[in-house]
Motif scaffolding. Structure first.
Motif, short mmCIF file in Angstrom:
data_model
loop_
_atom_site.label_atom_id
_atom_site.label_comp_id
_atom_site.label_asym_id
_atom_site.label_seq_id
_atom_site.Cartn_x
_atom_site.Cartn_y
_atom_site.Cartn_z
N ASP A 98 -0.77 -5.34 -27.02
CA ASP A 98 -0.19 -6.02 -28.17
C ASP A 98 -0.40 -7.61 -28.22
OD1 ASP A 98 2.02 -6.83 -29.79
OD2 ASP A 98 3.41 -7.30 -28.22
N ASP A 128 -1.88 -11.40 -18.60
CA ASP A 128 -1.73 -12.39 -19.70
C ASP A 128 -2.28 -13.45 -18.99
OD1 ASP A 128 0.53 -12.82 -22.31
OD2 ASP A 128 -0.56 -14.51 -21.46
N ALA A 178 7.87 -7.77 -21.13
CA ALA A 178 9.06 -7.12 -21.86
C ALA A 178 8.78 -5.60 -21.63
CB ALA A 178 9.45 -7.79 -23.34
N PHE A 179 7.59 -5.25 -22.19
CA PHE A 179 7.16 -3.86 -22.01
C PHE A 179 7.15 -3.39 -20.71
CE2 PHE A 179 4.92 -4.66 -26.15
CZ PHE A 179 5.95 -3.96 -27.04
N ALA A 206 -6.36 -15.26 -31.68
CA ALA A 206 -6.17 -16.03 -30.14
C ALA A 206 -7.49 -16.51 -30.02
CB ALA A 206 -5.60 -15.28 -29.03
N PHE A 263 10.44 -10.80 -28.00
CA PHE A 263 10.13 -10.69 -29.44
C PHE A 263 11.16 -9.46 -30.00
CE2 PHE A 263 6.35 -12.83 -28.18
CZ PHE A 263 6.10 -13.64 -29.02
N ARG A 288 2.23 -19.56 -17.20
CA ARG A 288 3.77 -19.26 -17.36
C ARG A 288 4.15 -17.92 -17.29
NH1 ARG A 288 3.10 -20.04 -22.97
NH2 ARG A 288 3.25 -18.08 -23.80
N SER A 315 -9.50 -17.92 -26.56
CA SER A 315 -9.33 -18.40 -25.15
C SER A 315 -10.81 -19.18 -24.93
CB SER A 315 -9.03 -17.13 -24.26
OG SER A 315 -10.31 -16.17 -24.30
N PRO A 336 -1.86 -11.18 -30.00
CA PRO A 336 -1.76 -12.01 -31.14
C PRO A 336 -2.49 -11.68 -32.32
CG PRO A 336 -2.46 -13.36 -29.23
CD PRO A 336 -2.55 -12.03 -28.74
N TYR A 371 2.71 -11.47 -21.81
CA TYR A 371 3.73 -12.64 -22.35
C TYR A 371 4.94 -12.62 -21.06
CZ TYR A 371 7.12 -15.33 -24.94
OH TYR A 371 8.09 -16.20 -25.51
N GLU A 408 -4.73 -13.47 -16.40
CA GLU A 408 -6.13 -13.53 -16.62
C GLU A 408 -6.36 -13.01 -17.86
OE1 GLU A 408 -8.42 -10.59 -14.25
OE2 GLU A 408 -10.08 -11.57 -14.62
N ASP A 409 -7.58 -13.55 -18.30
CA ASP A 409 -7.99 -13.08 -19.95
C ASP A 409 -8.03 -11.42 -19.76
OD1 ASP A 409 -9.70 -12.45 -22.09
OD2 ASP A 409 -10.42 -14.41 -22.08
N VAL A 410 -7.49 -10.81 -20.74
CA VAL A 410 -7.45 -9.46 -20.56
C VAL A 410 -9.13 -8.90 -20.60
CG1 VAL A 410 -5.11 -8.82 -21.58
CG2 VAL A 410 -6.93 -9.07 -23.16
N PHE A 411 -9.86 -9.53 -21.39
CA PHE A 411 -11.31 -9.13 -21.67
C PHE A 411 -12.04 -9.05 -20.41
CE2 PHE A 411 -9.57 -10.49 -25.81
CZ PHE A 411 -9.81 -9.06 -26.33
N ALA A 413 -1.50 -16.55 -19.91
CA ALA A 413 -0.81 -17.83 -19.78
C ALA A 413 -0.39 -18.05 -18.31
CB ALA A 413 0.21 -17.77 -20.92
N ARG A 435 10.23 -0.84 -27.24
CA ARG A 435 10.58 -0.78 -25.62
C ARG A 435 11.44 0.26 -25.19
NH1 ARG A 435 10.31 -6.86 -26.77
NH2 ARG A 435 12.35 -6.86 -27.55
#
Ligand code: SAH
Length: 398
Positions: free
Chosen positions: A302, A252, A235-236, A307, A206, A256, A309, A304, A232, A280-283, A254, A213
């Protein structure tokens, strides 16, 4: 030639468009139903038939189109788009001149005078993103204009036509020139990024977070433990690791994200085994971290804007306070929370209120260290503040 039609503005809205507001809304038109075909040029007139502005009709989110010109005699053709692109390029000269950054935005929709389209630069390749069928009707003019303005290795495109900006899946996003390698390695402030120009909706980075960053790497990461949530491609985390963080943990949902984040560490020669990447689900992760009494020096948020889940629905405007409270509990005293949102639904002021509320509800104190909006290559139209959607606040927990 595109179809052209005259439509009447409701009198309450005339001054707003005379003043330069760029987004055409259905509600401001007396007779919007007269235009049915996307791409049609709409001349906006007062009830006394005085010309106000020229727009194109394209359906995007709540929008009905974008203003293109306030000169009635201007035709919307290759020459028109060439002028716009040339001006846009002149605002990015410092980016082209800087070898340490080879990925940036060259055309930012209404910020550069034409809403509904963005153009990004990736080390000699260009990516055009079309946000409506209406603007896509001008693809030939726009492509010809771009080709006449820049030297390129190749040109790609993403179509995000549906009303929610969803990506229209095509087998091939390549348009012309030569194909980019997969991955294509681009640079941002000296760091490497592996990106894929033709692999689904997103390329892997992004571009709007470049200043954030860099700030994490250069000012905050050294010797710190860093939790990067909604990570994601990490990047951070990569920038924190390059800034000599003690350790990064990327979370994250996802699947991937594991391979993608591993790849970003590898292209920066960071030993992945020293970092943690969790799918994993952050929550759930927050619950785990609290149970294990984990504390981080720095927590990056960060999410979305929206979202869903399996177990949770997250909406930035409704749930950001709750998210902050989760983060505050696992940040050590004196630590930093980087709170980011790309939700255009609320302002920086509201976002700062969310932060105050979260700390107040936990009876804690904080200090805002610094904040960011969009970087310089994401030009914003001063008459369209909603276009400056990014809000990032560095908060110190006291
Ligand atoms: N911070 C990233 C961009 C985040 S994009 C960067 O700087 O590049 C949003 C990400 O949130 C997506 O990768 C998505 O998979 C993830 N996501 C959405 N809901 C989530 C949840 N409940 N738990 C963990 N990740 C989630």
């Amino acid at each position: 030639m595109k179809k052209e039609i005259n439509l009447i503005l409701k009198s309450d809205y005339v001054s707003q468009y005379e003043d330069g507001y760029p987004l055409l809304l259905k509600e401001v038109l007396v007779d919007f139903e007269k235009v049915t075909q996307e791409g049609t040029i709409v001349n906006l007139l007062t009830s006394k038939k005085k010309f106000v502005a020229k727009a194109y009709h394209g359906l995007q989110n709540k929008g009905f189109g974008w203003i293109l010109s306030r000169d009635q005699s201007e035709s919307i053709d290759t020459t028109y788009f060439t002028t716009k692109i040339k001006t846009a390029l002149s605002h990015r000269e410092s980016f082209y001149a800087d070898d340490s950054t080879t990925a940036f935005r060259v055309f930012n929709g209404e910020g550069d005078g034409v809403g509904g389209i963005t153009i990004d630069y990736f080390d000699g390749y260009y990516m055009i993103t079309w946000y409506s069928i209406g603007i896509y009707e001008y693809r030939e003019d726009i492509l010809n204009a771009l080709k006449s303005c820049v030297e390129y290795k190749g040109i790609y495109q993403k179509k995000r036509f549906d009303s929610k900006g969803m990506y229209l899946d095509e087998t091939d996003d390549f348009i012309t020139g030569e194909r980019a390698s997969e991955p294509l390695i681009v640079k941002e402030n000296g760091a490497n990024f592996a990106i894929y120009l033709d692999d689904g909706a997103m390329v892997g980075i992004f571009l709007d977070q470049k200043d954030v960053r860099k700030t994490i790497r250069d000012k905050y990461a050294k010797e710190k433990t860093v939790l990067n949530t909604f990570s994601y491609t990490g990047a951070f985390s990569v920038f924190a690791a390059l800034g000599k963080a003690k350790k990064t943990t990327s979370v994250d949902l996802a699947k991937r994200s594991l391979a993608k984040t591993t790849e970003q560490f590898e292209v920066n020669k960071i030993d992945v085994d020293t970092q943690e990447i969790i799918v994993e689900d952050v929550f759930n992760y927050f619950k785990y971290a609290v149970r294990k009494k984990l504390l981080f020096d720095m927590v990056i948020l960060d999410p979305p804007s929206f979202a869903r889940s399996k177990k949770h629905t997250f909406s930035a405007s409704k749930d950001y306070v709750k998210l902050l409270k989760e983060a505050i509990q696992i940040t050590c005293k004196g630590g930093i929370i980087v709170a980011s949102t790309n939700s255009a639904n609320f302002s920086m002021m509201t976002f700062r209120d969310f932060i105050k509320r979260a700390f107040k509800e936990l009876k804690g104190n904080h200090k805002v260290q610094e904040s960011f909006t969009l970087p310089k290559d994401f030009r914003v139209n001063p008459k369209f503040k909603e276009g400056d959607y990014l809000k990032v606040v560095f908060i110190r927990k006291l």
